[in-house]
Design an enzyme around this catalytic site. Sequence first.
Site, PDB file in Angstrom:
ATOM      1  N   GLU A 160       9.233  -6.043  38.695  1.00 41.10           N
ATOM      2  CA  GLU A 160       8.609  -6.259  37.387  1.00 41.10           C
ATOM      3  C   GLU A 160       9.073  -7.528  36.676  1.00 41.10           C
ATOM      4  O   GLU A 160       8.291  -8.169  35.977  1.00 41.10           O
ATOM      5  CB  GLU A 160       8.898  -5.054  36.470  1.00 41.10           C
ATOM      6  CG  GLU A 160       8.146  -3.793  36.832  1.00 41.10           C
ATOM      7  CD  GLU A 160       6.681  -3.871  36.422  1.00 41.10           C
ATOM      8  OE1 GLU A 160       6.288  -4.856  35.774  1.00 41.10           O
ATOM      9  OE2 GLU A 160       5.931  -2.957  36.762  1.00 41.10           O
ATOM     10  N   SER A 202      28.007  55.842  26.475  1.00 42.89           N
ATOM     11  CA  SER A 202      29.434  56.172  26.615  1.00 42.89           C
ATOM     12  C   SER A 202      30.351  54.955  26.653  1.00 42.89           C
ATOM     13  O   SER A 202      31.543  55.099  26.927  1.00 42.89           O
ATOM     14  CB  SER A 202      29.649  56.986  27.900  1.00 42.89           C
ATOM     15  OG  SER A 202      28.948  58.205  27.851  1.00 42.89           O
TER      16      SER A 202
END
Length: 688
Positions: A82, A343
């Site tokens: 680029e 429990s």
Amino acid sequence: MLGFSLFVLASATTIQLSANIAEIAGALPATPDLTSLMVSPAVTDRDGLLLRPFTTPDGRWRLPVSRDAVDPRFIDMLLAYEDHSFAEHNGIVWTSMLRAAGQFIAAGGHVVSGGSTLTMQVARLIEGEPTRNAWGKLRQMVHAHQLEADLDKNAILDLYLTLAPYGGNIEGIRAASLAYFGKEPSRLTTAQAALLVALPQSPESRRPDRFPDAARAGRDKVLDRLVSTGTLTGEEALAAKREAVPTARREFPMLAAHLAEQAVNARPGVRTIALTIDKRLQDALERLAAARARLIDPRVSVAMVAADIDSGEILASVGSAGLFDTSSDGFVDMTDAIRSPGSTLKPLIYGLAFELGLAHPQSLIEDRPTAFGGYVPVNFDGFSRGTVTIHDALTQSLNIPAVVVLDAVGPARLVSRLRRAHADPRLPVDTAPSLAVGLGGVGITLRDLVSVYAAIAHGGAAVTLHDGSAPVPPATASAPVLDPVSAWYVADILADVPPPLNGSPGRIAYKTGTSYGYRDAWAIGFDGSTVIGVWAGRPDGAPVPGLSGITGAAPILFEAFDRLGSRRAPLPRAPQGTLFASTTDLPAPLRRFRHPDGDMVARDAAPEIAFPGDGIAVDLARGDGAFSPLVVKVRNGVPPFTYFANGAPFDRPSFARQDSWAPDGPGYVTLSVVDAEGRGDSVRVLLN
């Protein structure tokens, strides 16, 4: 300036420029940096690994990223393709602009190639405006020059890596790498890097999930160019071209989904939130929860919380069996849902008895039906064991001894100790704690239960659970949940609880629980470093027949500990002051548990007919002239029992505490029961 003048001159044939350079610069948006740029919030684990990203308010996947987190090979390929002079120019390469201007004139006023640098592309991405005309290109050039003046090259490159378009609502290399390759961009293959270089040039027409052939062509074009520039060898490019192009977008990570969403909502505007979660463990437990829930029932969800005992850091938080599972309401975070604990509070009850000097694990206690006013607890299986040790009463999860002990230590003290453990027990409005709390008559969350068991595992000292989503309160001296010896007694007993079929004894200390009506199945356990809690059930509170803590939640708990890996640690040794003794070797006051109110719990109370009550009318007529059997229930007394109707026994002596009698017709009947010691009780009822 020659190139700039030529470009302006060429543009004058189609566009009349009405502003000078100063006017353009004045209209430019403020130069952004990564701290002010709108990005997707990202929630990470304790090591910075991504757990769950979120879209920006406008629906874009734009994740925070910097060049340091990107494969250096990609950076080299990007710049070579680029903008090979990126490090030297000031935002504009005039030779490229002259070439673009000549192509523009030759094409009769149409832009053929832009000649854009990376800085100019960043300017376009910031403005969000197309530049396929001379005016846009001029504005982009001025903006690029401004960016070069305000930012260094690294900051400009970071902006490109964050803003570059990759098709659809994907922006930035990090989101693209996750969406197309399912991984962070820190390590990319040559083919993957080339594809990510190519996509921003034509993000929609080259989308690999829609146009894989175009994506491949774009990638191969990049590879060929990089060979011509000497960035790649021909062999590297050829090997990269053989690699398949992804043809679908992958799902973004969605680990600890409920917890991550809570963290983002609690800290709006924060770009990256690091939790204490261990991504590897979180992923393993989420898979386990989903698999186990499917085996139990499609409507059942599973939740889990794992925490470090010493630090209180939450290592995993599984809110449901699947966030998008509609059949089991997966959107509901069951780690924070208030449910009945069954429990699971019994260990703390016995721990209080140890601490108060009322009992020792080898103290004897009676498991016989006992009435507390109108409250008559019974064991889960309906049977009584007679005289047992407290050790066995807890490992067998017997209800009656637990309530007897709770009556001695006080329900209010139990609730107070739960709060010391940073739990928030929920009682019915305007009611005081009652004995029912001990068997699940209170609301509590899974996270709270994990906090309670973390305290037991931590020698009785409270542990502040935290997940990193908010600052941890400074440590302050606080009253212990239990003293160290009592906490160790409880842990030692829980290590003897029989494991489920997929477990080995003694690996962890754990307790199960099942709420009334099979609505909640629990299993909470710990080793020397980690505590894990498991809940299974339906989020809507509907019963799941047969679902219990030992069959539903405990197997998941043991599998969860299997997934801890190197975190596994043995249970701690006994602290100083621990008394090792058999029942007969205990000091006389500890050999048998005695209620402080000696008359409150009668060891050998006479039998009582609990149902039907004396003098009541019972409707048994079925409508066809026949009568349904009448059930007779007995509490207290010593089995076996003999049941009578109008003086005649209607069954053989039985150890069961209930029996049924088939009446001949309506009228009064006298029901009687006699226990093994010849004591009895009678009631008179009217049958209709």
